[in-house]
Design an enzyme around this catalytic site. Sequence first.
Site, mmCIF file in Angstrom:
data_model
loop_
_atom_site.group_PDB
_atom_site.id
_atom_site.type_symbol
_atom_site.label_atom_id
_atom_site.label_comp_id
_atom_site.label_asym_id
_atom_site.label_seq_id
_atom_site.Cartn_x
_atom_site.Cartn_y
_atom_site.Cartn_z
ATOM 1 C CB THR A 1 -0.869 -0.011 1.253
ATOM 2 O OG1 THR A 1 0.091 0.053 2.556
ATOM 3 C CG2 THR A 1 -1.863 -1.123 1.140
ATOM 4 C CB CYS B 1 0.475 1.517 10.447
ATOM 5 S SG CYS B 1 -0.612 1.331 8.981
ATOM 6 N NE ARG C 1 0.265 7.894 0.285
ATOM 7 C CZ ARG C 1 0.424 6.894 -0.673
ATOM 8 N NH1 ARG C 1 1.517 6.665 -1.367
ATOM 9 N NH2 ARG C 1 -0.741 6.160 -0.807
ATOM 10 C CB CYS D 1 -3.118 4.091 12.975
ATOM 11 S SG CYS D 1 -1.736 3.775 11.872
ATOM 12 C CG ASP E 1 14.128 14.187 49.465
ATOM 13 O OD1 ASP E 1 14.222 15.427 49.472
ATOM 14 O OD2 ASP E 1 13.047 13.679 49.822
#
Length: 505
Positions: free
Chosen positions: A30, A34, A63, A68, A444
Amino acid sequence: MLTDPQTCMTAVRSRDARFDGWFVTGVRTTGIYCRPSCPATPPKARNITFYPSAAAAQASGFRACKRCRPDASPGSPEWNVRADLVARAMRLIADGVVDREGVDGLSRRLGYSTRQVERQVRAELGASPLALARAQRAQTARVLIETTNLPLTQVAHASGFGSIRSFNDTVRAVFAMAPRELRSRTKVLAGGASPTGAAWHHLQLRLPFRRPLEVGNLFGHLVATAVPGVEEWRDGAYRRTMQLPHGPAVIALRPDDGFVAARVWLRDLTDLPVAISRSRWLLDLDADPEAIDAHLATDEVLAPLVAAAPGRRVPRTVDGVEFALRLVIGQQISTRAARTHAARLVEAYGEPIDDPDGGLTATFPDAVAIATAADETLAMPQSRRNTLRALATALAEGRIDVSTSADWARTRQELLALPGIGPWTVEGVAMRALGDPDAFLATDLGVRQAMSALGLPDAGRAQLDTAAPWRPWRAYAVQHLWGSVPHEINQLPEQATHEQTRSAG
């Protein structure tokens, strides 16, 4: 970074959100990348390439997924728990150094040659510092396009792009849509980035994080130690002023369901990426709480504390110089007294601002102002006054680095070399300014009280030996120890008021 194929594939198949930000998944069929938790049907393993960063996926021609939004996932926790060259470089890139000073400026700050920095960053991230900065600019552009009503020419400028053409080309390449298409798909938040008067630009954003998030100690600590005029708690939000590269800013951060709602007022919109980066750093939003809690819970004494308050973060700072100076001001006095002393300095030497919401008055004074402050504004013993001036002078002259990109070991040594600065101050700076996750405030009072109450050694070698198994997360163990002792830093103001009311009844 996590790129082991078997582990990555397991995370993708289970849509495990814990791995968001650790790596991205490029789907060759594709051309889209993601986050691991993408709700789409997981692709076949043979069609997947795992990348250590969004920039690496973009450089390979992928891309960002429109579903998502991998570019908007929390940042990798890796960069905030390491002190090596690549981690320091990533913190500087997130703070916008490459955009302001270029790769040469990045290299100068790190003390390495440009070639060394390029080689090591590319080897681990799969992309160059310029590509990583470009990916960050693209994400900033998307935020401004989708959440403000700024003209796109101003969005390009505010995102750090040198031209409208590079802005358009990058947005198309990363998101497969032109800027106008992105905006047309989104309902802009009311009041977006409209100037509020002549001086300010106002933006509303959402800052994602990995769950769980314990907000009581995180926001409670910031509010309990807030310096009047610089910080406040108002309408359920922690608000404060900041000094950014191009001018002052005001931020308001409110915990919400699954994100932190942020309102930002800027003099210069190009400071937006820095404001976001420093807000995330302040709230430790890129931490991996499940990994930290799982490690600390192996200790039978800490386990009940972790179970009672999972997801504790380390409250940090937006300015290392400011925090280091405030820590010295607060040596051996109460939190309330430290706030009073710091407020006097703000009133005398802070840069005045006109807070759009009216509650804040100035930014915290810089190191030069503190170094040259008059005696009457430094109402403290002479020894501490000398320490404060020595530290302020060293910070003003650049001899000590307390930024997020500092070398942790070197900064510790340089701080200890100053008169009047001991382990408590050094470890406090390491924990909250430098971001060392293993910083441990052994001396501390709150840590000692908590360890004693839990039946643990509270001093000396026995104390350090007891805390050794907590490494490398001792700074987070400190948060749990503090949380076990009744104190206002452990809860939000509304919670404290409710508890007081219930007790009185």
